[in-house]
Scaffold this motif. Structure first.
Motif, PDB file in Angstrom:
ATOM      1  N   ASP A   1     -50.095 -88.976 -27.366  1.00 39.40           N
ATOM      2  CA  ASP A   1     -48.816 -88.333 -27.676  1.00 39.40           C
ATOM      3  C   ASP A   1     -48.346 -87.548 -26.455  1.00 39.40           C
ATOM      4  O   ASP A   1     -49.143 -86.934 -25.747  1.00 39.40           O
ATOM      5  N   GLY A   2     -47.047 -87.543 -26.226  1.00 31.78           N
ATOM      6  CA  GLY A   2     -46.506 -86.799 -25.098  1.00 31.78           C
ATOM      7  C   GLY A   2     -46.283 -87.649 -23.863  1.00 31.78           C
ATOM      8  O   GLY A   2     -45.689 -87.190 -22.892  1.00 31.78           O
ATOM      9  N   LEU A   3     -46.773 -88.893 -23.891  1.00 40.01           N
ATOM     10  CA  LEU A   3     -46.567 -89.796 -22.757  1.00 40.01           C
ATOM     11  C   LEU A   3     -45.877 -91.065 -23.239  1.00 40.01           C
ATOM     12  O   LEU A   3     -46.327 -91.679 -24.207  1.00 40.01           O
ATOM     13  N   ASP A   4     -44.783 -91.453 -22.562  1.00 41.53           N
ATOM     14  CA  ASP A   4     -44.238 -92.779 -22.788  1.00 41.53           C
ATOM     15  C   ASP A   4     -44.782 -93.701 -21.702  1.00 41.53           C
ATOM     16  O   ASP A   4     -45.535 -93.268 -20.820  1.00 41.53           O
ATOM     17  N   THR A   5     -44.418 -94.969 -21.752  1.00 42.85           N
ATOM     18  CA  THR A   5     -45.027 -95.935 -20.818  1.00 42.85           C
ATOM     19  C   THR A   5     -44.637 -95.648 -19.371  1.00 42.85           C
ATOM     20  O   THR A   5     -45.438 -95.853 -18.464  1.00 42.85           O
ATOM     21  N   ARG A   6     -43.418 -95.148 -19.155  1.00 45.18           N
ATOM     22  CA  ARG A   6     -43.011 -94.847 -17.779  1.00 45.18           C
ATOM     23  C   ARG A   6     -43.806 -93.669 -17.231  1.00 45.18           C
ATOM     24  O   ARG A   6     -44.297 -93.692 -16.100  1.00 45.18           O
ATOM     25  N   LYS A   7     -43.926 -92.605 -18.031  1.00 49.93           N
ATOM     26  CA  LYS A   7     -44.698 -91.447 -17.592  1.00 49.93           C
ATOM     27  C   LYS A   7     -46.161 -91.831 -17.368  1.00 49.93           C
ATOM     28  O   LYS A   7     -46.806 -91.346 -16.437  1.00 49.93           O
ATOM     29  N   ALA A   8     -46.678 -92.694 -18.230  1.00 55.47           N
ATOM     30  CA  ALA A   8     -48.076 -93.118 -18.077  1.00 55.47           C
ATOM     31  C   ALA A   8     -48.298 -93.784 -16.730  1.00 55.47           C
ATOM     32  O   ALA A   8     -49.341 -93.603 -16.096  1.00 55.47           O
ATOM     33  N   MET A   9     -47.301 -94.539 -16.270  1.00 55.58           N
ATOM     34  CA  MET A   9     -47.463 -95.200 -14.980  1.00 55.58           C
ATOM     35  C   MET A   9     -47.020 -94.325 -13.814  1.00 55.58           C
ATOM     36  O   MET A   9     -47.416 -94.570 -12.678  1.00 55.58           O
ATOM     37  N   ALA A  10     -46.233 -93.296 -14.082  1.00 53.67           N
ATOM     38  CA  ALA A  10     -46.023 -92.280 -13.038  1.00 53.67           C
ATOM     39  C   ALA A  10     -47.363 -91.607 -12.747  1.00 53.67           C
ATOM     40  O   ALA A  10     -47.644 -91.194 -11.624  1.00 53.67           O
ATOM     41  N   VAL A  11     -48.206 -91.529 -13.780  1.00 50.90           N
ATOM     42  CA  VAL A  11     -49.595 -91.064 -13.603  1.00 50.90           C
ATOM     43  C   VAL A  11     -50.432 -92.197 -13.010  1.00 50.90           C
ATOM     44  O   VAL A  11     -50.951 -92.108 -11.907  1.00 50.90           O
ATOM     45  N   GLY A  12     -50.554 -93.298 -13.749  1.00 57.11           N
ATOM     46  CA  GLY A  12     -51.231 -94.502 -13.273  1.00 57.11           C
ATOM     47  C   GLY A  12     -52.683 -94.295 -12.881  1.00 57.11           C
ATOM     48  O   GLY A  12     -53.299 -93.273 -13.197  1.00 57.11           O
ATOM     49  N   THR A  13     -53.236 -95.291 -12.204  1.00 54.69           N
ATOM     50  CA  THR A  13     -54.627 -95.224 -11.757  1.00 54.69           C
ATOM     51  C   THR A  13     -54.863 -94.013 -10.862  1.00 54.69           C
ATOM     52  O   THR A  13     -55.883 -93.335 -10.969  1.00 54.69           O
ATOM     53  N   ALA A  14     -53.900 -93.734  -9.976  1.00 54.84           N
ATOM     54  CA  ALA A  14     -54.074 -92.610  -9.049  1.00 54.84           C
ATOM     55  C   ALA A  14     -54.174 -91.289  -9.809  1.00 54.84           C
ATOM     56  O   ALA A  14     -55.058 -90.464  -9.550  1.00 54.84           O
TER      57      ALA A  14
ATOM     58  N   GLY B   1     -50.908 -90.772  -3.693  1.00 56.69           N
ATOM     59  CA  GLY B   1     -50.857 -90.829  -5.147  1.00 56.69           C
ATOM     60  C   GLY B   1     -51.869 -89.930  -5.832  1.00 56.69           C
ATOM     61  O   GLY B   1     -51.527 -89.101  -6.680  1.00 56.69           O
ATOM     62  N   VAL B   2     -53.154 -90.063  -5.467  1.00 51.48           N
ATOM     63  CA  VAL B   2     -54.197 -89.231  -6.062  1.00 51.48           C
ATOM     64  C   VAL B   2     -53.978 -87.773  -5.689  1.00 51.48           C
ATOM     65  O   VAL B   2     -54.027 -86.872  -6.537  1.00 51.48           O
ATOM     66  N   GLY B   3     -53.724 -87.523  -4.424  1.00 47.19           N
ATOM     67  CA  GLY B   3     -53.565 -86.158  -3.944  1.00 47.19           C
ATOM     68  C   GLY B   3     -52.395 -85.441  -4.577  1.00 47.19           C
ATOM     69  O   GLY B   3     -52.484 -84.253  -4.921  1.00 47.19           O
ATOM     70  N   SER B   4     -51.269 -86.142  -4.764  1.00 51.26           N
ATOM     71  CA  SER B   4     -50.091 -85.528  -5.372  1.00 51.26           C
ATOM     72  C   SER B   4     -50.393 -85.036  -6.780  1.00 51.26           C
ATOM     73  O   SER B   4     -50.066 -83.899  -7.155  1.00 51.26           O
ATOM     74  N   VAL B   5     -51.017 -85.905  -7.584  1.00 42.77           N
ATOM     75  CA  VAL B   5     -51.298 -85.535  -8.972  1.00 42.77           C
ATOM     76  C   VAL B   5     -52.373 -84.450  -9.029  1.00 42.77           C
ATOM     77  O   VAL B   5     -52.273 -83.504  -9.813  1.00 42.77           O
ATOM     78  N   ALA B   6     -53.398 -84.560  -8.185  1.00 38.71           N
ATOM     79  CA  ALA B   6     -54.446 -83.532  -8.156  1.00 38.71           C
ATOM     80  C   ALA B   6     -53.856 -82.167  -7.800  1.00 38.71           C
ATOM     81  O   ALA B   6     -54.197 -81.147  -8.410  1.00 38.71           O
TER      82      ALA B   6
ATOM     83  N   SER C   1     -43.636 -78.038  -3.450  1.00 31.89           N
ATOM     84  CA  SER C   1     -42.931 -78.203  -4.729  1.00 31.89           C
ATOM     85  C   SER C   1     -43.898 -78.595  -5.848  1.00 31.89           C
ATOM     86  O   SER C   1     -43.643 -78.334  -7.026  1.00 31.89           O
ATOM     87  N   LEU C   2     -45.023 -79.214  -5.475  1.00 28.05           N
ATOM     88  CA  LEU C   2     -46.041 -79.590  -6.465  1.00 28.05           C
ATOM     89  C   LEU C   2     -46.968 -78.423  -6.790  1.00 28.05           C
ATOM     90  O   LEU C   2     -47.757 -78.505  -7.735  1.00 28.05           O
ATOM     91  N   GLY C   3     -46.888 -77.357  -5.982  1.00 30.07           N
ATOM     92  CA  GLY C   3     -47.711 -76.188  -6.259  1.00 30.07           C
ATOM     93  C   GLY C   3     -48.680 -75.811  -5.159  1.00 30.07           C
ATOM     94  O   GLY C   3     -49.421 -74.831  -5.301  1.00 30.07           O
ATOM     95  N   ALA C   4     -48.721 -76.568  -4.064  1.00 30.70           N
ATOM     96  CA  ALA C   4     -49.620 -76.208  -2.957  1.00 30.70           C
ATOM     97  C   ALA C   4     -49.169 -74.883  -2.347  1.00 30.70           C
ATOM     98  O   ALA C   4     -47.982 -74.665  -2.116  1.00 30.70           O
ATOM     99  N   THR C   5     -50.136 -73.999  -2.101  1.00 26.11           N
ATOM    100  CA  THR C   5     -49.813 -72.698  -1.500  1.00 26.11           C
ATOM    101  C   THR C   5     -50.142 -72.670  -0.015  1.00 26.11           C
ATOM    102  O   THR C   5     -49.772 -71.743   0.691  1.00 26.11           O
TER     103      THR C   5
END
Length: 330
Positions: free
Chosen positions: A119-132, A161-166, A192-196
C-alpha cells in the motif's frame, strides 16, 4: 493472443556484436512461468546497460529481452498466490539476464519471484524505487541491524540510483548524510535529497599507505567498491559498518584487515538478486514508509523502450543521474 512491444537484443554469431531494437512479440514467444504480467514500468541499472549492450557475460542466450526489474498488473496466473488484477513488483532472480525481463509490455515469470505491491506505492513509484532503491533499502536495514554510530553516514556514488535513494532514506530517518560524487554539478541535487555534506570523489579514490585514518563516519553505503571502499574502511568510527552494494570503481579491494581488527569495523555484503522473500516484503514495506515520495520524484528521468539503447551506453559511462523510469507502453 495479442502482439506487444519489447526491446529485443540480437547477437551476430560471426562478429559477436549485439544490436538492440524495439520489436513485436506474441504471448507464444514468452518463456515458461506461472504468472503473466502486463508490465507498466521498468528501470535502467548498470546491469541493464551491460545486457542491452555487450552482454557483460550476463546474457547467455539470444535473442534476449533485458530489464532486471518491473512493476505491473497480473494478467493470468496458475499459482493461487496471485490472480488477475493484482499489482506486483519484481527485482532480481537473474531476470533480465538469464531470463527475459521487464523491457517488454508483457512478462512471464515464476510466482516465487514476485512481491505484492505494498500500500502507498503504485507501479510507477515502485519503479522510481526499482532495483537500485530496493538495494539501497536493504543496505540501510543492514546498517541499522548492526547499529549506526554517531556522525555522518557516508554514501559513495551518491548521485547514482542506489546512492540517490540511500541519501533520501537516511536523511528522512534523521541521519546526517555525506554524499560522495565526482560530478560537482550534482551537489544541489544531492542537497535536495537531504545530503548535508558533499565530498569530492578525488578525496576518497586514492589508495593511502595508512590502514587507519581519522574516525569520521558513523556508517557507509558504498556503491563504488575498489579504492574508495578501501579508504572508507580506514575512516569508519569504532564499531561502525559499511554496506557494500556495488563495484563501479572495480572489484579489487586494496585494503588491509587492520580496520576490522583494531576498530571492529563491519563490512556487510548486500545482495538484492537472491534475497529471501520475507526480507523482500520487509524492505518494500519500509520503502513505502521511509522513502519521501516527493524526493523520489526529483530523482526520476522518464524514458521509453526506444530510448534504452542509448541510455544503456550512457549508464556504462557513468553519465546517468538518478532513477531512469521506463514507461514500456509509451
Amino acid at each position: 493472443m495479442s502482439d506487444f512491444n519489447a526491446l529485443v537484443v540480437e547477437k551476430d554469431p560471426e562478429t559477436g556484436k549485439t544490436n538492440a531494437s524495439v520489436a513485436r512479440l506474441s504471448d507464444a514467444d514468452l518463456p515458461d512461468g506461472e504468472v503473466t504480467v502486463g508490465v507498466e514500468y521498468s528501470t535502467l541499472n548498470y546491469k541493464d546497460g551491460l545486457c542491452v549492450g555487450p552482454g557483460g557475460g550476463l546474457v547467455r542466450n539470444y535473442p534476449h529481452v533485458p530489464g532486471i526489474d518491473f512493476a505491473g498488473v497480473v494478467e493470468a496466473s496458475s499459482d493461487p498466490r496471485y490472480k488477475a488484477g493484482d499489482k506486483v513488483v519484481l527485482t532480481g532472480w537473474r531476470v533480465g539476464e538469464a531470463h527475459w525481463g521487464g523491457y517488454s509490455q508483457k512478462a512471464r515469470v515464476k510466482a516465487d519471484w514476485l512481491v505484492p505491491l505494498p500500500d502507498g506505492l503504485d507501479t510507477r513509484k515502485a519503479m522510481a524505487v526499482g532495483t537500485a532503491g530496493f538495494t539501497a533499502m536493504l543496505a540501510v536495514m543492514a546498517l541499522e541491524d548492526h547499529g549506526i554510530k554517531a556522525g555522518p553516514v557516508l554514501v559513495t556514488g551518491a548521485a547514482g540510483g542506489v546512492g540517490s535513494v540511500a541519501t533520501a532514506i537516511l536523511a528522512n530517518l534523521g541521519y546526517e548524510v555525506a554524499g560522495v560524487t565526482g560530478r560537482p554539478e550534482t551537489a544541489d541535487y544531492l542537497k535536495s535529497l537531504g545530503a548535508t555534506q558533499i565530498v569530492a570523489r578525488e578525496e576518497l579514490n586514492e589508495t593511502v599507505k595508512r590502514p587507519l585514518e581519522a574516525e569520521t563516519w558513523g556508517g557507509c553505503v558504498d556503491a563504488v567498491g575498489g579504492e574508495m571502499l578501501a579508504r572508507a574502511l580506514g575512516q569508519m568510527k569504532y564499531g561502525a559498518s559499511v554496506a557494500a552494494v556495488g563495484l563501479a570503481g572495480g572489484a579489487a579491494l586494496p585494503a588491509t584487515v587492520i580496520p576490522f581488527l583494531l576498530r571492529g569495523v563491519n563490512l556487510l555484503g548486500i545482495d538484492s538478486v537472491m534475497q529471501p522473500y520475507d526480507n523482500r516484503v520487509r524492505a518494500w514495506q519500509r520503502i513505502s514508509k521511509d522513502l519521501p515520495m516527493d524526493k523520489l520524484e526529483a530523482m526520476v528521468v522518464p524514458a521509453t523502450l526506444s530510448d534504452l539503447p542509448q541510455l544503456g551506453k550512457d549508464i556504462l559511462k557513468g553519465q546517468v543521474k538518478g532513477r531512469v523510469v521506463v514507461d514500456v507502453n509509451a
